[in-house]
Every structure is written in C-alpha cells, then in structure tokens.
Design an enzyme around this catalytic site. Structure first.
Site, short mmCIF file in Angstrom:
data_model
loop_
_atom_site.label_atom_id
_atom_site.label_comp_id
_atom_site.label_asym_id
_atom_site.label_seq_id
_atom_site.Cartn_x
_atom_site.Cartn_y
_atom_site.Cartn_z
N ILE A 6 0.83 -1.20 0.00
CA ILE A 6 0.00 0.00 0.00
C ILE A 6 0.87 1.25 0.00
O ILE A 6 0.59 2.23 -0.70
CB ILE A 6 -0.96 -0.02 1.20
CG1 ILE A 6 -1.85 -1.26 1.14
CG2 ILE A 6 -1.83 1.24 1.22
CD1 ILE A 6 -2.66 -1.51 2.39
N SER A 16 11.08 -6.01 5.90
CA SER A 16 10.72 -7.33 6.44
C SER A 16 9.70 -8.05 5.57
O SER A 16 9.65 -9.28 5.56
CB SER A 16 10.19 -7.20 7.87
OG SER A 16 8.98 -6.46 7.89
N ASP A 58 13.82 0.45 11.24
CA ASP A 58 12.67 -0.11 11.93
C ASP A 58 11.82 1.00 12.54
O ASP A 58 12.37 2.00 13.02
CB ASP A 58 13.14 -1.07 13.03
CG ASP A 58 12.02 -1.95 13.54
OD1 ASP A 58 11.23 -1.46 14.38
OD2 ASP A 58 11.93 -3.11 13.12
N SER A 106 -7.71 -0.46 10.19
CA SER A 106 -8.32 -1.63 9.56
C SER A 106 -9.77 -1.79 10.01
O SER A 106 -10.12 -1.46 11.15
CB SER A 106 -7.53 -2.89 9.94
OG SER A 106 -8.24 -4.05 9.61
N TYR A 118 -4.50 -9.01 15.70
CA TYR A 118 -4.24 -7.98 14.69
C TYR A 118 -5.21 -6.81 14.86
O TYR A 118 -4.80 -5.65 14.95
CB TYR A 118 -4.38 -8.57 13.29
CG TYR A 118 -4.45 -7.53 12.20
CD1 TYR A 118 -3.40 -6.64 11.99
CD2 TYR A 118 -5.57 -7.43 11.38
CE1 TYR A 118 -3.47 -5.68 10.99
CE2 TYR A 118 -5.66 -6.49 10.38
CZ TYR A 118 -4.60 -5.61 10.19
OH TYR A 118 -4.69 -4.65 9.21
N LYS A 144 -4.54 -2.78 16.16
CA LYS A 144 -4.97 -1.58 15.44
C LYS A 144 -5.88 -0.71 16.32
O LYS A 144 -5.77 0.52 16.33
CB LYS A 144 -5.68 -1.97 14.15
CG LYS A 144 -4.79 -2.57 13.09
CD LYS A 144 -3.81 -1.55 12.53
CE LYS A 144 -3.06 -2.08 11.33
NZ LYS A 144 -2.09 -1.10 10.76
N PHE A 173 -10.73 -1.79 4.21
CA PHE A 173 -11.23 -3.15 4.19
C PHE A 173 -10.19 -4.06 3.54
O PHE A 173 -9.12 -4.27 4.11
CB PHE A 173 -12.64 -3.16 3.58
CG PHE A 173 -13.65 -2.63 4.59
CD1 PHE A 173 -14.58 -3.47 5.16
CD2 PHE A 173 -13.62 -1.30 5.03
CE1 PHE A 173 -15.48 -3.01 6.12
CE2 PHE A 173 -14.51 -0.83 6.00
CZ PHE A 173 -15.43 -1.69 6.54
N ASN A 196 -2.98 -13.03 2.36
CA ASN A 196 -4.19 -12.43 1.80
C ASN A 196 -4.69 -13.23 0.60
O ASN A 196 -3.92 -13.92 -0.08
CB ASN A 196 -3.94 -10.98 1.41
CG ASN A 196 -3.61 -10.11 2.61
OD1 ASN A 196 -4.11 -10.34 3.71
ND2 ASN A 196 -2.76 -9.12 2.42
#
Length: 336
Positions: free
Chosen positions: A12, A34, A58, A124, A148, A152, A177, A198
């Site tokens: 993204i 990574s 990082d 998310s 996860y 977020k 989404f 994904n």
C-alpha cells in the site's frame, strides 16, 4: 510538502508514494524490508521518472525516525508499517503488539520531538469485530476479535488520547477493508515474502502454478455460498483515499482525531473472487474448502458515506478490474 511513509516500500505504501509524488509531493520511504523489497524503489523510479529516498530502518527506532524527519523537513507522516495477517496474529500476538503498538508509540514520540503533528494512520476494518449490523459505519461499536485487530484498535485509542492531550495534533485513522489489485503499469503490486496471508495474491500464485490449490477457510458461514464475504478495494482507490485524508488534515476544521472507512460498500464472497479472477486470467484456480480460520468473521463490508461527504473520496474500481490488474502484476512480477 515532504511526507514520510513508514512501510513505504510495501504494497500500500508504494502505491501511495506514486499518488503523492505524481502531484508534486516529496516522499521519503522508511522501511525495514521485512515484507518488501528494496528494488521496489527502482520500479517506482520507472513510474515516476525519479527514485524516491529510501531510509532502511525499523519503526521502533525513535532516534532514526527523528533524524529522518529533521533531515528531510517532513511536514506529515503516513504510517503503513505494521504486521497485518489475522491468522499470524493469533499465532504470534506479542509480535503484533510489539510492532504495531510499540512501533506507533516510537513514531509519535519522534514526531512530537520534531514538531510534526499531521498523521494518517493505516488502520483496519478489523477494529469492528463481529458486525452487529451491515454495512459497517464509523458509529459501529469497536470490538476486535483477533490480536491484529486489537493492535490496530489500541493504536487508534492511543492516537485519540494523544489528540485530546494536545490540540495541535491532526490525525486521520483510515479503517480500510481488503486492498487488492495493482498499479496500471504492472510494475508494483502485492508480492509478499513467503506464503501469502491475503486472498488475492494466493489466488494469483495458484493461477500461475506456483501453488497447487487455494484453501478456502470455511464453507459453512451464513452467507449466500457459505464462504466469507469481504469488501475488496483497489489499491489505487485506497492511495487516493490517503491523499484525500492528507488534504483534509490541512483544513481549519481538521484538528483532533478522525476515523474514516475506506471501502466500496459491496461485499464479495471468496468463491466470487475466485470466479472473477478466473475470468480475468483465463486460468483455472483449484480450491478446497477447509476448516474456518480462528479470528475470522462471516461478512464485513463498509459504509464509506463519511469519507465521501467529508473527504470527497469514493472508490471507483470494480472487482473484475481489480482482478485484471492483479493478474497483470502477477505476470510482470515473474519477470522482475
């Protein structure tokens, strides 16, 4: 404007970099590589005509972040750097809290130290958890059901508290989404290291023969065909949404913390996506139905009315076009 993109070499982030740079913003990419590759910068150079700056580091390195913000006179940050797989988060929750929550703490400390107070955060739709109603809007209660999503949500709450404590902060949390597809050039797209987490990149790898078949997690959900239903949004629409959020943060009425959904408002099942990809590619995608994956919900799709009304943003790419662009990228990817 000079804009720092954490995770800027990723899927993204790289598309956002194109959108921002093409209208004249200076982008600085910050990435630990990574789950991305440094050669993305050379591909961005082919699209843009110049290579963006890449700082390899990082997001938990506050000192390097602060140094980068100062060196490149950064005015705003888009924060993409984060672990993002539901199943992996269930197996490795501490890694998700460390990278996603602690990493954001380190970032905002560096921003505060350098006087940078504009932040677009990559959140998310998983913060909503099991939907109480559909489509999901920003007033829906937040109750993440996996590590996860909880990571977020913790970040969102932390950023909200930060904005309350200091009125100079301008923060947009973009709850998007399921990003899919690729840039029209075929030069950048989703190419995860290792096994894809994904759906779309996994389907693409099955279509090319890199993997034997797709495992569909759950065939007994309360959905039209029994498979999970999600709102898939093209990555370039998503990049446009980040630009719209950045522009919004420059307005007089944008002080504080804001949440926006970015989605199409239409849900598609896993089987529908498989069929669309087969149409786009002309290839067969073998699959098998297996047990449900921990932490998944049956259906999730957006109401993006708030983004349309306030940001002036609306998704425009349909599922078949998403699959066509993903297939084009997959074919280019094999040659890179």
């Amino acid at each position: 404007m000079s804009i720092l993109l954490t995770g800027g070499v990723g899927y993204i982030g790289s598309h956002a970099a194109v959108t921002l740079a093409q209208i004249g913003h200076k982008v600085v990419l910050y990435d630990n590589l990574s789950n991305s590759r440094a050669d993305v910068v050379s591909r961005l150079a082919r699209i843009l005509g110049h290579a963006p700056v890449l700082i390899e580091g990082d997001v938990r390195d506050t000192e390097l972040l602060a140094q980068t913000l100062r060196t490149y006179s950064v005015s705003a940050v888009m924060h993409f750097a984060g672990l993002k797989a539901v199943g992996e988060s269930v197996a490795q929750p501490l890694a998700y809290y460390d990278n996603n929550v602690t990493g954001t703490q380190c970032l905002v400390r560096a921003m505060r130290r350098c006087g940078v107070r504009k932040l677009v955060f990559s959140s998310s739709a998983t913060v909503y958890g099991e939907p109480q109603y559909l489509p999901l809007d920003e007033k829906h209660p937040t109750h993440a059901v996996n590590p996860y999503g909880r990571s977020k949500l913790h970040v969102e709450e932390m950023l909200s508290d930060l904005a309350v404590s200091d009125a100079d902060w301008r923060i947009a949390c973009l709850r998007y989404f399921n990003p899919v597809g690729a840039h029209s050039s075929g030069l950048i797209g989703e190419d995860p290291n290792g096994t894809p987490n994904n759906l779309m990149p996994y389907i693409a790898q099955v279509a090319t023969g890199r993997r034997d078949r797709l495992s569909v997690f759950g065939g007994d959900y309360d959905t039209p065909d029994g498979t999970g239903v999600r709102d898939y949004i093209h990555v370039t629409d998503l990049a446009d949404g980040h630009l719209a959020a950045l522009n919004f943060l420059g307005r007089d009425d944008a002080a504080g913390w804001h949440a926006f959904n970015l989605g199409t408002g239409t849900g598609h099942s896993v089987l529908e996506v498989i069929q669309a990809f087969e149409r786009a590619s002309g290839m067969n995608v073998p699959y098998e139905i297996v047990a449900r994956r921990p932490g998944d919900v049956a259906s999730s799709y957006a109401s993006s009315d708030k983004a349309r009304q306030i940001l002036g943003w609306q998704a425009g790419v349909r599922l078949d076009e998403m699959c066509i662009s993903a297939w084009r990228w997959q074919q280019h990817c094999a040659q890179l």
